[in-house]
Design a protein around this motif. Structure first.
Motif, PDB file in Angstrom:
ATOM      1  N   GLN A  14       9.951  -1.631   6.472  1.00  0.00           N
ATOM      2  CA  GLN A  14       8.856  -2.597   6.646  1.00  0.00           C
ATOM      3  C   GLN A  14       9.187  -3.887   5.898  1.00  0.00           C
ATOM      4  OE1 GLN A  14       5.724   0.687   5.847  1.00  0.00           O
ATOM      5  NE2 GLN A  14       4.640  -0.852   7.070  1.00  0.00           N
ATOM      6  N   VAL A  98      -0.762  -1.854  10.687  1.00  0.00           N
ATOM      7  CA  VAL A  98      -0.238  -2.966   9.886  1.00  0.00           C
ATOM      8  C   VAL A  98      -1.192  -3.267   8.726  1.00  0.00           C
ATOM      9  CG1 VAL A  98       0.232  -5.443   9.901  1.00  0.00           C
ATOM     10  CG2 VAL A  98       1.110  -4.012  11.742  1.00  0.00           C
ATOM     11  N   GLY A 110       0.236   0.598   5.196  1.00  0.00           N
ATOM     12  CA  GLY A 110      -0.401  -0.674   5.533  1.00  0.00           C
ATOM     13  C   GLY A 110      -0.392  -1.631   4.354  1.00  0.00           C
ATOM     14  N   THR A 277       5.248  -0.006  12.594  1.00  0.00           N
ATOM     15  CA  THR A 277       3.845   0.325  12.360  1.00  0.00           C
ATOM     16  C   THR A 277       3.487   1.610  13.097  1.00  0.00           C
ATOM     17  OG1 THR A 277       1.555  -0.516  12.505  1.00  0.00           O
ATOM     18  CG2 THR A 277       3.052  -1.164  14.275  1.00  0.00           C
ATOM     19  N   SER A 302       0.473  -8.850  15.293  1.00  0.00           N
ATOM     20  CA  SER A 302       0.863  -8.181  14.064  1.00  0.00           C
ATOM     21  C   SER A 302       0.621  -9.065  12.849  1.00  0.00           C
ATOM     22  CB  SER A 302       2.339  -7.781  14.136  1.00  0.00           C
ATOM     23  OG  SER A 302       2.712  -6.989  13.038  1.00  0.00           O
TER      24      SER A 302
END
Length: 367
Positions: A14, A98, A110, A277, A302
């Motif tokens: 991420q 997200v 998240g 995600t 996003s």
């Protein structure tokens, strides 16, 4: 001091949460959220609503005590938001992940994993009068509202009643009556949010056949993103540049990291990574079939929930702060990324900041 690092295995991919120097990614392209997590990872007392077309609420990254609260369904009017099993990719699932995928040692995490999740299911073909009620009902319970949708680049003003409702929700909504932070995606047409003098703008609908375009020959206005109380969110890339598709204008509040892509030619590969995600799998095929996670999400869809998650962290750290104060905090602390290159299609150079610290591409900077 080493910033907090969650154990969820997807976190290492991420990049928008913690980036590095590598192929198609720069250290500093992220939102530096790990430092914020040293203060708070979000409170269940803070409710982030995601208004979208459907959610796979059985997803393991939405599990946890008190995670899902106050569900609303304006499609089937079903309190459980049971999906129709109509085999579509529910856009709400990756958006919600997200913002607030749970920190639970699996999958992704998240931006605000500790916050509560209020799923609000809508049809994007709702009437204007429906939107008034949707924001009215959502605004009673939510501290932050994330909206990853909007009109194409056409003349789309809000009715006065809806404009007033958004103002009321932003200034006096929410459980504490000090306003909801309303976040809207700017959208993905490389188009102006508001151009009253437009006479010709060419754009490609995501559903259209490649090589076929539409043209708007009237003024352009995205009434939601242009609303003065809304945080309108543009997209930057993993290389800290403008996402080529990202809409732009004086109305942009802030940008957040997301994917890159050409606004007119989906076959063209542009530099930049997409977003990891949560994904649909149990009840629809998903963006990445056979997986509960996707590495291929993006767009301002996003970017908006990234900002919604940051707003959730701010409100978790300081419960007394008003929604409009949160908006100013995010804008005042944004990272002034710069993109000196011209726009790929239009040739504009809007990647720097004016005397007020504002850029038409990035707003007041990157979240």
């Amino acid at each position: 001091h080493r910033a907090y690092q969650p154990g969820d295995p997807g976190f290492q991919f991420q990049w928008y949460l913690r980036s590095w120097n590598g192929d198609d990614v720069l250290a500093g392209a992220d939102i530096a959220v790990a430092e914020a997590w040293d203060v708070t990872k979000g409170s269940r007392e803070v409710v982030i609503a995601v208004i979208d077309d459907g959610f796979e609420l059985t997803h393991p990254d939405f599990a946890g005590s008190g995670k899902i609260v106050h569900s609303l369904d304006f499609v089937n009017h079903d309190p459980d938001l049971a999906l129709d099993l109509q085999l579509s990719d529910y856009h709400g699932t990756p958006c919600a992940g997200v913002a607030l995928a749970e920190e639970n040692g699996l999958g992704v995490v998240g931006v605000a994993p500790g916050c509560a999740f209020m799923p609000v299911r809508v049809s994007f073909r709702q009437l204007d009068s429906d939107w008034w009620n949707i924001f009215h009902q959502t605004g009673k319970k939510a501290d932050v509202i994330s909206c990853s949708w909007g009109p194409p680049p056409v003349w789309s003003p809000l009715p006065i009643s809806l404009k007033d409702k958004l103002h009321d929700v932003a200034t006096s909504g929410g459980p504490s009556a000090n306003g909801c932070v309303i976040v809207f995606a700017a959208h993905n047409y490389n188009a102006p949010i508001n151009d009253p003098s437009n006479s010709f703008f060419e754009w490609r609908s995501p559903d259209d056949v490649p090589g076929q375009y539409r043209a708007t020959q009237e003024p352009i206005l995205n009434g939601f993103a242009a609303h003065p109380d809304v945080l309108a969110v543009a997209a930057s890339t993993s290389l800290n540049r403008k996402a080529a598709y990202s809409n732009w204008g004086k109305e942009i509040s802030i940008c957040a990291p997301s994917s890159n892509g050409h606004p007119l030619d989906p076959e063209k590969i542009l530099p930049g990574l997409a977003v990891w995600t949560t994904d649909n799998e149990l009840e629809s095929p998903g963006f990445k079939p056979g997986s509960q996670f996707t590495d291929n999400f993006g767009g301002t869809s996003s970017a908006a929930p990234v900002v919604a998650g940051v707003a959730g962290l701010v409100r978790s750290a300081n419960s007394g702060v008003s929604a409009l104060q949160v908006k100013h905090i995010l804008q005042d602390t944004a990272d002034k990324i710069i993109d000196p290159d011209p726009d790929l299609v239009l040739g504009f150079r809007q990647g720097t900041y004016d005397e007020n610290g504002h850029s038409e591409w990035f707003g007041y900077g990157k979240a």
